[in-house]
Design a protein around this motif. Structure first.
Motif, PDB file in Angstrom:
ATOM      1  N   ILE A 125       0.842  -1.193   0.000  1.00 38.66           N
ATOM      2  CA  ILE A 125       0.000   0.000   0.000  1.00 38.66           C
ATOM      3  C   ILE A 125       0.880   1.246   0.000  1.00 38.66           C
ATOM      4  O   ILE A 125       2.071   1.191   0.324  1.00 38.66           O
ATOM      5  N   SER A 126       0.271   2.366  -0.345  1.00 37.17           N
ATOM      6  CA  SER A 126       0.948   3.661  -0.322  1.00 37.17           C
ATOM      7  C   SER A 126       0.684   4.318   1.026  1.00 37.17           C
ATOM      8  O   SER A 126      -0.472   4.588   1.372  1.00 37.17           O
ATOM      9  N   THR A 127       1.737   4.571   1.792  1.00 36.91           N
ATOM     10  CA  THR A 127       1.576   5.174   3.107  1.00 36.91           C
ATOM     11  C   THR A 127       1.059   6.609   2.996  1.00 36.91           C
ATOM     12  O   THR A 127       0.274   7.060   3.837  1.00 36.91           O
ATOM     13  N   SER A 128       1.494   7.327   1.965  1.00 41.49           N
ATOM     14  CA  SER A 128       1.011   8.699   1.789  1.00 41.49           C
ATOM     15  C   SER A 128      -0.479   8.713   1.453  1.00 41.49           C
ATOM     16  O   SER A 128      -1.240   9.540   1.976  1.00 41.49           O
ATOM     17  N   ALA A 129      -0.906   7.785   0.580  1.00 36.70           N
ATOM     18  CA  ALA A 129      -2.329   7.709   0.244  1.00 36.70           C
ATOM     19  C   ALA A 129      -3.152   7.302   1.457  1.00 36.70           C
ATOM     20  O   ALA A 129      -4.269   7.801   1.672  1.00 36.70           O
ATOM     21  N   SER A 132      -2.457   8.004   4.564  1.00 38.38           N
ATOM     22  CA  SER A 132      -2.533   9.151   5.469  1.00 38.38           C
ATOM     23  C   SER A 132      -3.549  10.172   4.993  1.00 38.38           C
ATOM     24  O   SER A 132      -4.340  10.701   5.785  1.00 38.38           O
ATOM     25  N   GLU A 133      -3.549  10.462   3.692  1.00 43.26           N
ATOM     26  CA  GLU A 133      -4.421  11.494   3.148  1.00 43.26           C
ATOM     27  C   GLU A 133      -5.864  11.033   2.985  1.00 43.26           C
ATOM     28  O   GLU A 133      -6.799  11.788   3.237  1.00 43.26           O
ATOM     29  N   LEU A 134      -6.051   9.791   2.535  1.00 42.19           N
ATOM     30  CA  LEU A 134      -7.387   9.328   2.167  1.00 42.19           C
ATOM     31  C   LEU A 134      -8.125   8.617   3.290  1.00 42.19           C
ATOM     32  O   LEU A 134      -9.351   8.505   3.249  1.00 42.19           O
ATOM     33  N   ILE A 135      -7.392   8.110   4.287  1.00 40.97           N
ATOM     34  CA  ILE A 135      -8.051   7.337   5.343  1.00 40.97           C
ATOM     35  C   ILE A 135      -7.836   7.972   6.717  1.00 40.97           C
ATOM     36  O   ILE A 135      -8.792   8.283   7.431  1.00 40.97           O
ATOM     37  N   PHE A 136      -6.567   8.179   7.103  1.00 44.77           N
ATOM     38  CA  PHE A 136      -6.299   8.678   8.452  1.00 44.77           C
ATOM     39  C   PHE A 136      -6.903  10.060   8.684  1.00 44.77           C
ATOM     40  O   PHE A 136      -7.566  10.296   9.702  1.00 44.77           O
ATOM     41  N   ARG A 137      -6.676  10.993   7.770  1.00 44.15           N
ATOM     42  CA  ARG A 137      -7.149  12.358   7.986  1.00 44.15           C
ATOM     43  C   ARG A 137      -8.677  12.445   8.055  1.00 44.15           C
ATOM     44  O   ARG A 137      -9.215  13.064   8.994  1.00 44.15           O
ATOM     45  N   PRO A 138      -9.440  11.838   7.103  1.00 44.99           N
ATOM     46  CA  PRO A 138     -10.915  11.906   7.237  1.00 44.99           C
ATOM     47  C   PRO A 138     -11.435  11.252   8.509  1.00 44.99           C
ATOM     48  O   PRO A 138     -12.390  11.754   9.126  1.00 44.99           O
ATOM     49  N   ILE A 139     -10.815  10.142   8.923  1.00 49.84           N
ATOM     50  CA  ILE A 139     -11.275   9.475  10.143  1.00 49.84           C
ATOM     51  C   ILE A 139     -11.007  10.338  11.367  1.00 49.84           C
ATOM     52  O   ILE A 139     -11.836  10.442  12.287  1.00 49.84           O
TER      53      ILE A 139
END
Length: 521
Positions: free
Chosen positions: A78-82, A84-91
């Motif tokens: 997986i892409s760690t940057s993706a 962070s941006e697409l999952i961690f931040r919205p959650i």
């Protein structure tokens, strides 16, 4: 210690599975149809059991609006940057806005009320979870729900698009397929912006679950051929599929009985688009940069993408030059052996005397000399192919010069024979797609020519023509449009039609389809 933990997890997983009747047996290999456990602890225990507690399994326990959840992924996929941006931040933003909630509300946010990733799907069993995990997806489990949501945030290392290595052109595109199937699909879609282009993805291989994509144009390809090929692909029961060669024997009906193959390969996206527009069906296999074309014709081995960028008269000249090169690569050594051994009267007196003087100084029969030289050439070619490129080219050139010169000076082979072998080997590289066939047929022609002269050559040619004409995979003759004869397509065999003629009529492979009796429709 790790084995003890895995065993304990196995026992716990088996008890849970047996108690809930999700599996017929307590064997964790029957996980594919097992429903996802509602509790996070049980679901994580099941995942660890299924994967054998593999070190690349990443599990992160988090709380979203006071609801226990688990984010599962495979390290390096997986892409760690993706993430962070697409999952961690919205959650995190959701948790900051809403401190409490229930499981259904959290799941609705993950699936309906947010755009966390372009690829998103809900799964209900462990089989789908494992399939997505090992394909580079992240999976989120929610406490109290027997389902999970997967997000496509792939970020594994892959080779970038580069120049084609085996199908070089001068005036055409310089990009080629890679080992990533979705990148290859995008290269085709970028060129063919038509809604009739169809991509059908399936998984083949009991253990590898390799992504295989069948591509065709619905208004060009034959529906019968599409259904037949789809059935053949889904009927493959191999454990692993790593390249297109794994599936070719299952879809090529004459694979084990014919010298040639009615399945062609290409690493060029523009060539694949050309074949799709002609009604062919292409098969993409994840992990290989070569795409399978079904079915192909014998005459197409002498065509390149440069033919569409050059003048028709020059294309005609080059096409006939390739036909001559194919004849020289296959039959020239055997014909030379047959004429020199059984029919010397065909040579002029001066040439015959020179050949006789050269052969008198060699200790072995002419047939043995040719076979030895051809086998030495194949050895040097294979050595140059397998070694690193800077070393391989040097070995091939230096080895050929030294061995050839030393063999003539020592009297092991004659100088005229070395010229024949040089012309033959050079001609064999003109049609790289038929190199395997020319290499074997060349040896066959040498043996029959040295054993029975022109009679053997003629008999071998007749048997070869019978073998080629018997190929009719997907109800299309391999030798079309020559046999059976189709007047509309014969011009593309001997020449190249102008683009103005393509405006008026556009032929497809369906026009070469045979009827039930084997004749042209």
């Amino acid at each position: 210690m790790q084995n003890i933990l895995i065993t304990a997890a196995d026992n716990k997983y088996n008890k849970i599975s047996c108690r809930r009747n999700k599996m017929n047996t307590p064997d964790f290999r029957n996980y594919k149809n097992a429903e996802i456990d509602k509790t996070i602890d049980a679901a994580m225990t099941s995942l660890r059991t299924i994967t054998g507690n593999s070190m690349d399994l990443n599990i992160m326990n988090v709380k979203i609006c006071s609801v226990s959840c688990a984010l599962v992924s495979i390290e390096g996929m997986i892409s760690t940057s993706a993430m962070s941006e697409l999952i961690f931040r919205p959650i995190m933003e959701l948790s900051a806005q809403k401190s409490k909630g229930n499981s259904e509300q959290v799941f609705d946010f993950l699936t309906k009320e947010s755009l966390l990733a372009a690829e998103r799907k809900t799964v209900f069993n462990y089989g789908d979870v494992i399939q997505f995990l090992f394909s580079g997806f992240a999976v989120i489990f929610v406490e109290g729900l027997s389902k999970a949501v997967v997000y496509g945030i792939q970020g594994y290392d892959k080779r970038s698009v580069s120049e084609p290595a085996s199908e070089q052109t001068i005036m055409c595109a310089q990009d080629s397929f890679t080992e990533t199937i979705r990148t290859n699909i995008s290269l085709v879609r970028r060129r063919m912006k038509t809604p009739s282009l169809r991509f059908e993805m399936m998984q083949i291989g009991k253990r590898s679950s390799t992504d295989v994509c069948m591509v065709y144009m619905s208004d060009r390809a034959s529906s019968d051929a599409v259904d037949r090929l789809r059935k053949q692909l889904k009927g493959i029961k191999l454990d692993t599929v790593l390249t297109s060669g794994y599936i070719e024997p299952f879809i090529d009906e004459g694979f084990g009985s014919s010298v040639f193959s009615q399945m062609a390969y290409s690493e060029r996206p523009d060539m694949i688009c050309t074949r799709l527009n002609q009604g062919r069906i292409c098969v993409f296999v994840d992990g290989t940069p070569f795409v399978l074309i079904c079915p192909s014709l014998f005459a197409e081995n002498f065509q390149t993408m440069d033919d569409f960028a050059e003048k028709p008269f020059y294309v005609t000249f080059m096409r006939w030059l390739k036909y001559i090169a194919f004849f020289l690569a296959v039959a020239f050594p055997g014909l030379y052996v047959a004429l020199a051994s059984f029919h010397p009267e065909v040579f002029t007196l001066k040439l015959l005397l020179n050949l006789a003087v050269s052969e008198e100084s060699t200790p072995y029969p002419l047939t043995v000399e040719v076979l030895v030289l051809m086998l030495l050439f194949e050895i040097m070619k294979e050595a140059g192919l397998r070694l690193p490129k800077p070393v391989g080219s040097t070995v091939s050139i230096v080895g050929g010069l030294i061995i050839g010169d030393a063999a003539v000076k020592s009297g092991l082979v004659s100088a005229p024979l070395l010229i024949v072998v040089g012309i033959t080997t050079t001609s064999s590289f003109v049609i790289p797609s038929l190199y395997q066939q020319t290499a074997i047929l060349r040896l066959v022609y040498i043996l029959v020519g040295g054993g029975s002269g022109l009679y053997g050559i003629a008999l071998c040619t007749v048997l070869l023509m019978i073998n080629i004409n018997s190929m009719d995979d997907l109800a299309v003759s391999y030798t079309a449009p020559v046999t059976p004869f189709f007047s509309k397509g014969i011009k593309d065999v001997i020449s190249r039609r102008s683009f103005r003629s393509y405006e008026k009529t556009h032929s497809t492979i369906k026009e070469y389809k045979l009827d039930e009796k084997g004749g042209s429709q």
